[in-house]
Scaffold this motif. Structure first.
Motif, PDB file in Angstrom:
ATOM      1  N   GLN A  32     -12.021 -21.317 -23.105  1.00 32.96           N
ATOM      2  CA  GLN A  32     -12.856 -22.437 -22.674  1.00 32.96           C
ATOM      3  C   GLN A  32     -12.012 -23.634 -22.252  1.00 32.96           C
ATOM      4  OE1 GLN A  32     -15.533 -23.196 -25.916  1.00 32.96           O
ATOM      5  NE2 GLN A  32     -16.771 -21.351 -25.563  1.00 32.96           N
ATOM      6  N   ILE A  33     -10.953 -23.909 -23.010  1.00 32.49           N
ATOM      7  CA  ILE A  33     -10.075 -25.025 -22.652  1.00 32.49           C
ATOM      8  C   ILE A  33      -9.391 -24.766 -21.319  1.00 32.49           C
ATOM      9  CG2 ILE A  33      -7.977 -26.259 -23.316  1.00 32.49           C
ATOM     10  CD1 ILE A  33      -8.778 -25.825 -26.242  1.00 32.49           C
ATOM     11  N   TRP A  34      -8.937 -23.522 -21.123  1.00 30.46           N
ATOM     12  CA  TRP A  34      -8.267 -23.174 -19.863  1.00 30.46           C
ATOM     13  C   TRP A  34      -9.220 -23.336 -18.683  1.00 30.46           C
ATOM     14  CZ3 TRP A  34      -8.907 -19.460 -16.052  1.00 30.46           C
ATOM     15  CH2 TRP A  34      -7.843 -19.301 -15.169  1.00 30.46           C
ATOM     16  N   LEU A  35     -10.471 -22.900 -18.869  1.00 31.56           N
ATOM     17  CA  LEU A  35     -11.460 -23.039 -17.797  1.00 31.56           C
ATOM     18  C   LEU A  35     -11.790 -24.503 -17.549  1.00 31.56           C
ATOM     19  CD1 LEU A  35     -13.926 -20.115 -18.675  1.00 31.56           C
ATOM     20  CD2 LEU A  35     -12.322 -20.240 -16.754  1.00 31.56           C
ATOM     21  N   LEU A  75      -9.051 -31.664  -1.333  1.00 32.25           N
ATOM     22  CA  LEU A  75      -7.884 -32.161  -0.603  1.00 32.25           C
ATOM     23  C   LEU A  75      -7.619 -31.332   0.648  1.00 32.25           C
ATOM     24  CD1 LEU A  75      -5.431 -32.942  -3.554  1.00 32.25           C
ATOM     25  CD2 LEU A  75      -6.750 -34.574  -2.192  1.00 32.25           C
ATOM     26  N   ILE A  76      -7.806 -30.017   0.559  1.00 28.64           N
ATOM     27  CA  ILE A  76      -7.611 -29.149   1.719  1.00 28.64           C
ATOM     28  C   ILE A  76      -8.650 -29.456   2.790  1.00 28.64           C
ATOM     29  CG2 ILE A  76      -7.701 -26.761   2.530  1.00 28.64           C
ATOM     30  CD1 ILE A  76      -6.507 -25.916  -0.146  1.00 28.64           C
ATOM     31  N   LEU A  77      -9.905 -29.676   2.359  1.00 31.92           N
ATOM     32  CA  LEU A  77     -10.985 -29.948   3.315  1.00 31.92           C
ATOM     33  C   LEU A  77     -10.787 -31.276   4.042  1.00 31.92           C
ATOM     34  CD1 LEU A  77     -14.103 -28.702   1.283  1.00 31.92           C
ATOM     35  CD2 LEU A  77     -12.983 -27.574   3.222  1.00 31.92           C
ATOM     36  N   VAL A  78     -10.205 -32.260   3.366  1.00 32.58           N
ATOM     37  CA  VAL A  78      -9.992 -33.563   4.021  1.00 32.58           C
ATOM     38  C   VAL A  78      -8.681 -33.607   4.799  1.00 32.58           C
ATOM     39  CG1 VAL A  78     -11.366 -34.763   2.292  1.00 32.58           C
ATOM     40  CG2 VAL A  78      -8.883 -34.555   1.963  1.00 32.58           C
ATOM     41  N   VAL A 129      -9.231 -28.712 -11.469  1.00 34.04           N
ATOM     42  CA  VAL A 129      -8.021 -28.729 -10.638  1.00 34.04           C
ATOM     43  C   VAL A 129      -8.261 -27.963  -9.340  1.00 34.04           C
ATOM     44  CG1 VAL A 129      -5.638 -27.923 -10.475  1.00 34.04           C
ATOM     45  CG2 VAL A 129      -6.432 -29.035 -12.557  1.00 34.04           C
ATOM     46  N   LEU A 130      -8.891 -26.798  -9.437  1.00 31.11           N
ATOM     47  CA  LEU A 130      -9.183 -26.013  -8.237  1.00 31.11           C
ATOM     48  C   LEU A 130     -10.171 -26.741  -7.338  1.00 31.11           C
ATOM     49  CD1 LEU A 130      -9.464 -22.421  -9.786  1.00 31.11           C
ATOM     50  CD2 LEU A 130      -7.609 -23.342  -8.377  1.00 31.11           C
ATOM     51  N   GLN A 131     -11.159 -27.415  -7.920  1.00 34.05           N
ATOM     52  CA  GLN A 131     -12.115 -28.181  -7.121  1.00 34.05           C
ATOM     53  C   GLN A 131     -11.414 -29.327  -6.387  1.00 34.05           C
ATOM     54  OE1 GLN A 131     -15.020 -29.298 -10.079  1.00 34.05           O
ATOM     55  NE2 GLN A 131     -16.237 -27.431  -9.791  1.00 34.05           N
TER      56      GLN A 131
END
Length: 362
Positions: A15-18, A31-34, A24-26
């Motif tokens: 749960q902590i890892w998720l 950042l990639i989209l902008v 972070v992935l979001q």
């Protein structure tokens, strides 16, 4: 009961890892989209960018057997002397000699290895500090170019510029010894080419061993001289340029190229010049520069050309793979990046050593 606790701890860890990885992935996706892809490129280059550099560099390194043997011999003598010294100190410092455990060889080996690692680490720290200072103070604006996605181009330009600086330092050391710059190219009485200005500079470019392998009583293309001139010479190779000749360039296979050529108005066939004869000023006179076409081997005595032919405009002139111009080495040892749109009259003025032409800002 213990198994239940372990499963709970494992579930909490997941749960902590998720909870950490999902935001972070979001954020990365946003950042990639902008369009902020440069941040990921920067991290990628930091992680794996050194791998192709090492592969490219190691393939061009030459190992001097004599220097390698000298280093290994010195290291062995140091290790033996260090071991004997430590063994004697331990024996004398003990109050009960009968119970002394002799100084072990593995202890000496461990300490010598640690000293080597500390020395290498110190050199690396100094190099990194020097590089960071250069990045912060250079006029090449490498930081801005990183953000623009041109980090590789900036690094290549910096390497080529540094190569020319080393050549300039070697030329001035040669001048200090012989009171003149090296001859552009030596030719015998029959007009047959013998040796180049680069060959004369070898001892001043940390290539004394290579210099001693050359038979100067024979031309550079002689069979006995072939092996030395097939040696890769990193300081004469500009990043981004081919390291071997192509068939179109008509050069013999095996000889290694020079991506820098001398100014034929200063260093030419059987002629050279000293600083006193450069009347226009050493800071206003080109000694050598980058070339991108008609590339010759570094041992070729005809490796000089006229800069007045233009920059990136004529195969017989100067040029580079870098956008907008080329680097040139001036008589005072400094290196400048000249625009390919430079005024032809200004280019001629800085190509002639004693033309008397007015030289403005360039």
């Amino acid at each position: 009961m213990m198994e239940t606790d372990e499963k709970k701890e494992e579930a909490n860890g997941v749960q902590i890892w998720l909870a950490i990885s999902v935001p972070v992935l979001q954020l990365a996706l946003v950042l990639i989209l902008v369009g902020w892809i440069f941040m990921f490129r920067f991290v990628f280059l930091l992680c794996v960018g050194w791998a192709p550099y090492l592969a490219r560099t190691f393939s061009r390194l030459t190992i001097s057997p004599s220097l390698t043997l000298m280093f290994l011999s010195t290291l062995l003598l140091f290790a033996v002397g260090f071991h004997l010294c430590c063994r004697r100190i331990k024996r004398r410092s003990s109050t009960e000699p009968a119970e002394v455990i002799p100084w072990q060889k593995r202890w000496s080996l461990s300490l010598v290895t640690m000293f080597l690692l500390l020395a290498v680490s110190g050199i690396c720290v100094i190099s990194v500090t020097h590089q960071l200072f250069w990045m912060a103070t250079t006029q090449d604006k490498i930081i801005q170019e990183v953000y623009m996605g041109n980090a590789r181009q900036a690094a290549r330009r910096a390497t080529s510029k540094n190569n020319l600086k080393q050549i300039g330092l070697a030329m001035h050391n040669y001048h200090d010894t012989y009171s003149q710059f090296p001859v552009g190219g030596t030719f015998d009485n029959a007009g047959q080419p013998q040796h180049s200005w680069v060959t004369q500079l070898l001892p001043y470019l940390d290539q004394k061993t290579l210099y001693e392998q050359i038979d100067f009583d024979q031309p550079w293309t002689a069979a006995d001289n072939r092996e030395p001139f097939e040696t890769n010479f990193i300081v004469l190779q500009s990043p981004g340029m081919p390291y071997d000749f192509t068939k179109e360039e008509g050069e013999a296979t095996g000889y290694k190229p020079a991506h820098y050529a001398a100014n034929s108005r200063v260093l030419s066939a059987n002629s050279s010049m000293d600083l006193r004869n450069i009347k226009d000023g050493s800071s206003n006179t080109i000694l050598a520069g980058e070339v991108r076409s008609g590339i010759k081997a570094w041992g070729d005595p005809t490796n000089f050309r006229d800069p007045t032919e233009g920059i990136n405009r004529n195969p017989r002139g100067l040029g580079s793979m870098f956008k907008g111009g080329a680097h040139v080495l001036l008589g005072d040892g400094s290196v400048r990046f000249l625009s390919e749109d430079i005024d032809p009259s200004v280019l001629k003025a800085i190509s002639t050593p004693n033309g008397g032409e007015p030289v403005g800002e360039f």
